[in-house]
Motif scaffolding. Structure first.
Motif, PDB file in Angstrom:
ATOM      1  N   ARG A 183       0.819  -1.216   0.000  1.00  0.00           N
ATOM      2  CA  ARG A 183       0.000   0.000   0.000  1.00  0.00           C
ATOM      3  C   ARG A 183       0.852   1.265   0.000  1.00  0.00           C
ATOM      4  NH1 ARG A 183      -4.104  -2.717   3.704  1.00  0.00           N
ATOM      5  NH2 ARG A 183      -5.936  -3.059   2.396  1.00  0.00           N
ATOM      6  N   TRP A 184       2.080   1.168   0.525  1.00  0.00           N
ATOM      7  CA  TRP A 184       2.969   2.330   0.493  1.00  0.00           C
ATOM      8  C   TRP A 184       3.212   2.790  -0.938  1.00  0.00           C
ATOM      9  CZ3 TRP A 184       7.318   2.209  -2.416  1.00  0.00           C
ATOM     10  CH2 TRP A 184       7.825   0.945  -2.764  1.00  0.00           C
ATOM     11  N   ALA A 185       3.349   1.826  -1.868  1.00  0.00           N
ATOM     12  CA  ALA A 185       3.594   2.174  -3.269  1.00  0.00           C
ATOM     13  C   ALA A 185       2.392   2.890  -3.868  1.00  0.00           C
ATOM     14  CB  ALA A 185       3.934   0.914  -4.068  1.00  0.00           C
ATOM     15  N   VAL A 186       1.197   2.460  -3.496  1.00  0.00           N
ATOM     16  CA  VAL A 186      -0.016   3.121  -3.978  1.00  0.00           C
ATOM     17  C   VAL A 186      -0.090   4.546  -3.447  1.00  0.00           C
ATOM     18  CG1 VAL A 186      -2.537   3.050  -3.955  1.00  0.00           C
ATOM     19  CG2 VAL A 186      -1.234   0.937  -4.238  1.00  0.00           C
ATOM     20  N   THR A 187       0.270   4.733  -2.190  1.00  0.00           N
ATOM     21  CA  THR A 187       0.271   6.077  -1.608  1.00  0.00           C
ATOM     22  C   THR A 187       1.194   7.008  -2.386  1.00  0.00           C
ATOM     23  OG1 THR A 187      -0.262   5.264   0.610  1.00  0.00           O
ATOM     24  CG2 THR A 187       0.811   7.407   0.461  1.00  0.00           C
ATOM     25  N   MET A 188       2.404   6.547  -2.700  1.00  0.00           N
ATOM     26  CA  MET A 188       3.336   7.381  -3.454  1.00  0.00           C
ATOM     27  C   MET A 188       2.836   7.624  -4.867  1.00  0.00           C
ATOM     28  SD  MET A 188       7.057   5.982  -2.101  1.00  0.00           S
ATOM     29  CE  MET A 188       7.988   7.142  -3.104  1.00  0.00           C
ATOM     30  N   ALA A 189       2.221   6.623  -5.486  1.00  0.00           N
ATOM     31  CA  ALA A 189       1.683   6.798  -6.830  1.00  0.00           C
ATOM     32  C   ALA A 189       0.533   7.797  -6.834  1.00  0.00           C
ATOM     33  CB  ALA A 189       1.218   5.451  -7.386  1.00  0.00           C
ATOM     34  N   GLU A 190      -0.289   7.771  -5.796  1.00  0.00           N
ATOM     35  CA  GLU A 190      -1.400   8.723  -5.704  1.00  0.00           C
ATOM     36  C   GLU A 190      -0.884  10.150  -5.520  1.00  0.00           C
ATOM     37  OE1 GLU A 190      -4.647   5.615  -3.716  1.00  0.00           O
ATOM     38  OE2 GLU A 190      -3.370   6.863  -2.457  1.00  0.00           O
ATOM     39  N   LEU A 191       0.160  10.320  -4.713  1.00  0.00           N
ATOM     40  CA  LEU A 191       0.770  11.639  -4.573  1.00  0.00           C
ATOM     41  C   LEU A 191       1.328  12.126  -5.902  1.00  0.00           C
ATOM     42  CD1 LEU A 191       2.695  11.134  -1.195  1.00  0.00           C
ATOM     43  CD2 LEU A 191       0.814  12.734  -1.580  1.00  0.00           C
ATOM     44  N   ALA A 192       1.967  11.226  -6.648  1.00  0.00           N
ATOM     45  CA  ALA A 192       2.508  11.594  -7.957  1.00  0.00           C
ATOM     46  C   ALA A 192       1.395  11.961  -8.930  1.00  0.00           C
ATOM     47  CB  ALA A 192       3.346  10.445  -8.512  1.00  0.00           C
ATOM     48  N   SER A 193       0.277  11.246  -8.866  1.00  0.00           N
ATOM     49  CA  SER A 193      -0.856  11.546  -9.749  1.00  0.00           C
ATOM     50  C   SER A 193      -1.380  12.951  -9.514  1.00  0.00           C
ATOM     51  CB  SER A 193      -1.966  10.512  -9.516  1.00  0.00           C
ATOM     52  OG  SER A 193      -3.158  10.893 -10.178  1.00  0.00           O
ATOM     53  N   GLN A 214       7.532  -2.528  -7.498  1.00  0.00           N
ATOM     54  CA  GLN A 214       6.215  -2.276  -6.917  1.00  0.00           C
ATOM     55  C   GLN A 214       5.739  -0.861  -7.231  1.00  0.00           C
ATOM     56  OE1 GLN A 214       5.398  -3.677  -2.807  1.00  0.00           O
ATOM     57  NE2 GLN A 214       7.525  -4.354  -2.780  1.00  0.00           N
ATOM     58  N   LEU A 215       6.639   0.096  -7.088  1.00  0.00           N
ATOM     59  CA  LEU A 215       6.265   1.486  -7.331  1.00  0.00           C
ATOM     60  C   LEU A 215       5.914   1.717  -8.793  1.00  0.00           C
ATOM     61  CD1 LEU A 215       5.914   4.261  -6.116  1.00  0.00           C
ATOM     62  CD2 LEU A 215       8.355   4.674  -6.460  1.00  0.00           C
ATOM     63  N   GLU A 216       6.670   1.119  -9.701  1.00  0.00           N
ATOM     64  CA  GLU A 216       6.368   1.269 -11.124  1.00  0.00           C
ATOM     65  C   GLU A 216       5.000   0.699 -11.465  1.00  0.00           C
ATOM     66  OE1 GLU A 216       9.488  -0.508 -13.352  1.00  0.00           O
ATOM     67  OE2 GLU A 216      10.968   1.006 -12.825  1.00  0.00           O
ATOM     68  N   ALA A 217       4.659  -0.440 -10.873  1.00  0.00           N
ATOM     69  CA  ALA A 217       3.351  -1.043 -11.129  1.00  0.00           C
ATOM     70  C   ALA A 217       2.232  -0.149 -10.597  1.00  0.00           C
ATOM     71  CB  ALA A 217       3.275  -2.422 -10.489  1.00  0.00           C
ATOM     72  N   ALA A 485      14.439  -9.050   1.441  1.00  0.00           N
ATOM     73  CA  ALA A 485      14.199  -9.797   0.206  1.00  0.00           C
ATOM     74  C   ALA A 485      12.816 -10.437   0.182  1.00  0.00           C
ATOM     75  CB  ALA A 485      15.268 -10.879   0.032  1.00  0.00           C
ATOM     76  N   GLU A 486      11.916 -10.000   1.058  1.00  0.00           N
ATOM     77  CA  GLU A 486      10.595 -10.623   1.156  1.00  0.00           C
ATOM     78  C   GLU A 486       9.757 -10.338  -0.106  1.00  0.00           C
ATOM     79  OE1 GLU A 486      12.057  -9.299   5.205  1.00  0.00           O
ATOM     80  OE2 GLU A 486      11.686  -8.300   3.275  1.00  0.00           O
ATOM     81  N   PRO A 487       9.237 -11.371  -0.765  1.00  0.00           N
ATOM     82  CA  PRO A 487       8.370 -11.140  -1.924  1.00  0.00           C
ATOM     83  C   PRO A 487       7.003 -10.608  -1.488  1.00  0.00           C
ATOM     84  CG  PRO A 487       9.220 -13.413  -1.851  1.00  0.00           C
ATOM     85  CD  PRO A 487       9.464 -12.802  -0.514  1.00  0.00           C
ATOM     86  N   VAL A 488       6.275 -10.047  -2.434  1.00  0.00           N
ATOM     87  CA  VAL A 488       4.900  -9.619  -2.194  1.00  0.00           C
ATOM     88  C   VAL A 488       3.983 -10.796  -2.525  1.00  0.00           C
ATOM     89  CG1 VAL A 488       3.081  -8.006  -2.842  1.00  0.00           C
ATOM     90  CG2 VAL A 488       5.458  -7.235  -2.724  1.00  0.00           C
ATOM     91  N   ALA A 489       3.111 -11.147  -1.600  1.00  0.00           N
ATOM     92  CA  ALA A 489       2.189 -12.264  -1.807  1.00  0.00           C
ATOM     93  C   ALA A 489       0.838 -11.732  -2.268  1.00  0.00           C
ATOM     94  CB  ALA A 489       2.018 -13.067  -0.521  1.00  0.00           C
ATOM     95  N   ALA A 490       0.242 -12.417  -3.224  1.00  0.00           N
ATOM     96  CA  ALA A 490      -1.087 -12.045  -3.698  1.00  0.00           C
ATOM     97  C   ALA A 490      -2.081 -12.130  -2.545  1.00  0.00           C
ATOM     98  CB  ALA A 490      -1.513 -12.961  -4.844  1.00  0.00           C
ATOM     99  N   GLY A 491      -2.712 -11.023  -2.217  1.00  0.00           N
ATOM    100  CA  GLY A 491      -3.653 -10.994  -1.113  1.00  0.00           C
ATOM    101  C   GLY A 491      -3.012 -10.837   0.249  1.00  0.00           C
ATOM    102  N   GLY A 492      -1.676 -10.844   0.309  1.00  0.00           N
ATOM    103  CA  GLY A 492      -0.975 -10.703   1.577  1.00  0.00           C
ATOM    104  C   GLY A 492      -0.705 -12.038   2.240  1.00  0.00           C
ATOM    105  N   TYR A 493       0.287 -12.078   3.112  1.00  0.00           N
ATOM    106  CA  TYR A 493       0.625 -13.308   3.831  1.00  0.00           C
ATOM    107  C   TYR A 493      -0.413 -13.563   4.925  1.00  0.00           C
ATOM    108  CZ  TYR A 493       5.144 -13.278   1.503  1.00  0.00           C
ATOM    109  OH  TYR A 493       6.135 -13.300   0.554  1.00  0.00           O
ATOM    110  N   ARG A 494      -0.737 -14.856   5.117  1.00  0.00           N
ATOM    111  CA  ARG A 494      -1.711 -15.222   6.149  1.00  0.00           C
ATOM    112  C   ARG A 494      -1.083 -15.332   7.522  1.00  0.00           C
ATOM    113  NH1 ARG A 494      -3.321 -14.315   1.154  1.00  0.00           N
ATOM    114  NH2 ARG A 494      -5.511 -14.842   0.787  1.00  0.00           N
ATOM    115  N   ALA A 495       0.229 -15.299   7.563  1.00  0.00           N
ATOM    116  CA  ALA A 495       0.965 -15.232   8.830  1.00  0.00           C
ATOM    117  C   ALA A 495       2.396 -14.825   8.509  1.00  0.00           C
ATOM    118  CB  ALA A 495       0.940 -16.567   9.571  1.00  0.00           C
ATOM    119  N   VAL A 496       3.035 -14.118   9.435  1.00  0.00           N
ATOM    120  CA  VAL A 496       4.422 -13.700   9.277  1.00  0.00           C
ATOM    121  C   VAL A 496       5.186 -14.130  10.529  1.00  0.00           C
ATOM    122  CG1 VAL A 496       6.002 -11.745   9.074  1.00  0.00           C
ATOM    123  CG2 VAL A 496       3.849 -11.727   7.815  1.00  0.00           C
ATOM    124  N   LEU A 497       6.278 -14.875  10.340  1.00  0.00           N
ATOM    125  CA  LEU A 497       7.118 -15.325  11.449  1.00  0.00           C
ATOM    126  C   LEU A 497       8.484 -14.666  11.328  1.00  0.00           C
ATOM    127  CD1 LEU A 497       6.406 -19.183  11.385  1.00  0.00           C
ATOM    128  CD2 LEU A 497       5.005 -17.349  12.345  1.00  0.00           C
TER     129      LEU A 497
END
Length: 668
Positions: A183-193, A214-217, A485-497
């Protein structure tokens, strides 16, 4: 109106005594081509050869009474040095006691003749015979509201060119079908828009390629393709230089890149946004060692644009600026904070989970999360066994060739040296003559093996420096990733350890707590809304900051401790390295009284290092004096060169200066 007859040129040289403008006469044959900003070749008598440089300005008057040397040639007719970048480079170099040419080398890519020809042909065709292929860029679309933030605060920020520290919203979002970003990338993209809709250019900087993708997307979802320019070192020379040239046409554009993007030309600059400024990749390793954060602050003040530092966990540098009132603090609303669960190193009842170093609470969270989707497991080190030790005496196993530490990349691989790569065949301990090795710690590969046995039937994915994975699907899987190096998961991770918290904190460093909080916060932010994040072996104020999701409280307390101890960024520092007499003389001549001096400390090659600490209001005077001392020491060093001496054998500069140097404080 007569044409200017004199060009003021900045020489492209690392020599500090050449860090000024030189006047050259413009010969008649170059009158049309010698324009401000273009690359030129000029004669330099002190070096006895032609050197490259940039024309900074043109004039008809000069104080010099003698005959001026003439420009030799104009390398390219494209003006690559924009006025605003020259001003930024000069200011940044003066603040860091460095050379403006060294700063410009960061922001101006290497020339590529084919890129210049392609752009010239495109502009010529578009002017003479407009066609759909060579039409002007699309007009900016309607501005997109900045989600989760107060609309009035955002409007004021952009309209009044304010500065802010923005707490990024957590979670991930699907910007286009199948493309998920933080969501941070969306926030920056919205500011740029919103900036683009005002006809102004936005510069967005990220520390590495994972964040940049992520930011480019996100930007692509809100901005016309022709209005987005990418500038980073991973591009081909031709593509990067071509995009750089396009920035000179006035835009407006959204410019996306790494730490050097902050130097992109933009006369109509409306916004600079920096993601995760605490990342060490923003620190420039070349003189004059200017951090992207500092360059952005200087440029905002010069061009009066909006400036935003976006992060999940504030750096102490940004926290200081918030506390002195230089930055406003903006926080998101309408979103639940992450569910963070501190966990002690309690051994799990499950035998395989115990082998995999997973305590009971973490094992339960992972088991429940795998029923719904992917689970992220963050570890501190890549490889299989980050360190090997002698099984008899427990001393670190060392290479018999270079004495470097031994490590093991996989369960079946032969141990090898981390430094020289030599295989540890027939290894014998230098201390006790032992021949057996034991593994110390678990890297990403070993953790993947252990978790694969603890959770049979699930796919195991490793993401580290050797396995570059940027995205994973929503299918149940175990993702073992090193920090950052954590990848982005579709829908987000269901748990983070977060397994290696205690080990990460064991490093002796001034920034260790700050870095760990940033690593953990960024990983937790990738979880799906409401998904648990379990951090193992961490308590106290760090755990409290994560559980309450108030990282700014920890940054404030950390900054208060550094003020008491006079550690950066509460104060500024400068590191002086060189011969003992030069360093001592420099310290005595500094215009600060009293001066806080640490050292000198003996270093290899017969040099010493001294650290000086001073307040921010003394920064200009200290930088000016140090620059003068470096010039004097370098001039003496060059005068000691013997005729015919090879360049590689010439005396090194007698005094080196590094302002805001944190290296002596990194490993305390």
């Amino acid at each position: 109106m007569t044409e200017a007859s004199i060009a003021r040129v900045l020489i492209d040289s690392p020599l500090p005594q050449l860090d000024r403008l030189f006047d050259y006469a413009i010969p008649e044959r170059l009158r049309g081509d010698a324009q401000a900003g273009v690359r030129v070749k000029v004669p330099l008598k002190t070096l006895g050869r032609l050197v490259e440089g940039w024309i900074v300005e043109l004039t008809d008057t000069v104080d010099y009474a003698g005959k001026l040397s003439e420009l030799d040639s104009v390398i390219s007719g494209f003006p690559v040095l924009a006025p605003e970048i020259w001003t930024l480079a000069r200011t940044a170099a003066d603040r860091a006691a460095g050379n403006a040419a060294d700063v410009l080398r960061l922001g101006i890519p290497k020339r590529h003749a084919r890129a210049e020809k392609s752009l010239a042909a495109l502009e010529s065709t578009a002017t003479e015979q407009p066609s759909p292929e060579h039409s002007s860029p699309e007009q900016p679309g309607a501005p997109v509201p900045v989600t989760y933030f107060d609309a009035t605060s955002i409007a004021t920020l952009l309209a009044d060119n304010k500065r802010a520290a923005m707490a990024a919203p957590t979670g991930v979002v699907e910007v286009t079908p199948g493309t998920w970003v933080g969501r941070w990338a969306v926030t920056m993209a919205e500011l740029a828009s919103q900036t683009l809709a005002q006809g102004l250019t936005a510069i967005l900087a990220t520390p590495d390629f994972r964040d940049q993708e992520q930011l480019e997307a996100a930007v692509a979802a809100f901005t016309p393709e022709d209005r987005t320019l990418r500038l980073d070192a991973r591009q081909s020379v031709q593509r990067r230089y071509g995009n750089f040239l396009r920035t000179h046409d006035g835009g407006p554009y959204v410019i996306i890149g790494n730490r050097s993007a902050v130097y992109a030309p933009a006369s109509n600059l409306g916004l600079i946004a920096i993601w995760d400024d605490g990342d060490p990749l923003y620190s420039e390793n070349l003189s004059p060692y200017i951090h992207t954060r500092d360059a952005a602050l200087l440029r905002q003040e010069q061009q009066q644009c909006a400036l935003v530092f976006v992060s999940h966990s504030r750096s102490t540098e940004v926290q200081r600026l918030v506390e002195v009132g230089w930055l406003a603090a903006l926080s998101p609303g309408g979103i639940r904070p992450p569910k963070v669960i501190p966990s002690a190193n309690q051994v799990s009842q499950d035998r395989l989970a115990a082998i995999a170093r997973i305590p009971s609470s973490a094992w339960k969270a992972a088991r429940a999360g795998l029923d719904e989707g992917p689970v992220l497991v963050q570890v501190s080190r890549p490889g299989y066994a980050p360190r090997l030790a002698c099984a008899e005496c427990s001393q670190t196993a060392r290479c018999t060739t270079c004495a470097g530490p031994l490590a093991q990349r996989s369960a079946s691989s032969t141990p090898s040296c981390v430094w020289c790569g030599a295989l540890a065949v027939k290894w014998r301990c230098r201390e006790c003559e032992g021949t057996r090795l034991r593994m110390v710690g678990s890297g990403s590969a070993r953790t993947a093996d252990e978790l694969g046995r603890a959770f049979p039937g699930y796919r195991v994915i490793v993401a580290d420096g050797e396995h570059q994975v940027t995205t994973v699907s929503s299918e149940p899987s175990l993702v073992i990733a090193t920090r950052g190096a954590e990848p982005v998961a579709a829908g987000g991770y269901r748990a983070v350890l977060l397994l290696d918290g205690a080990g990460m904190l064991g490093r002796e460093s001034l920034r260790v707590s700050e870095d760990c909080l940033r690593w953990w916060s960024n990983a937790i932010a990738l979880a799906a809304d409401g998904a648990p994040a379990v951090i193992v072996g961490v308590g106290g104020s760090l755990a409290t900051a994560l559980v309450t999701w108030r990282q700014e409280d920890f940054a404030s307390a950390e900054l208060a401790d550094r003020r008491e101890l006079r550690f950066p960024p509460a104060i500024r520092v400068a590191t002086l390295t060189g011969k003992d007499h030069l360093v001592s003389d420099a310290v005595q001549k500094l215009p600060v009284d009293p001066l806080d001096v640490l050292g000198p400390v003996d270093l290899p090659d017969g040099v010493v290092r001294t650290i000086i600490r001073f307040d921010y209001n003394n920064g200009r005077a200290v930088a000016q004096q140090l620059k003068a001392l470096v010039v004097a020491a370098t001039t003496v060093s060059r005068s000691n060169r013997k005729p015919g001496m090879p360049r590689a054998s010439q005396p090194a500069p007698g005094l080196r200066v590094h302002l805001d140097d944190l290296e002596p404080f990194v490993d305390l």
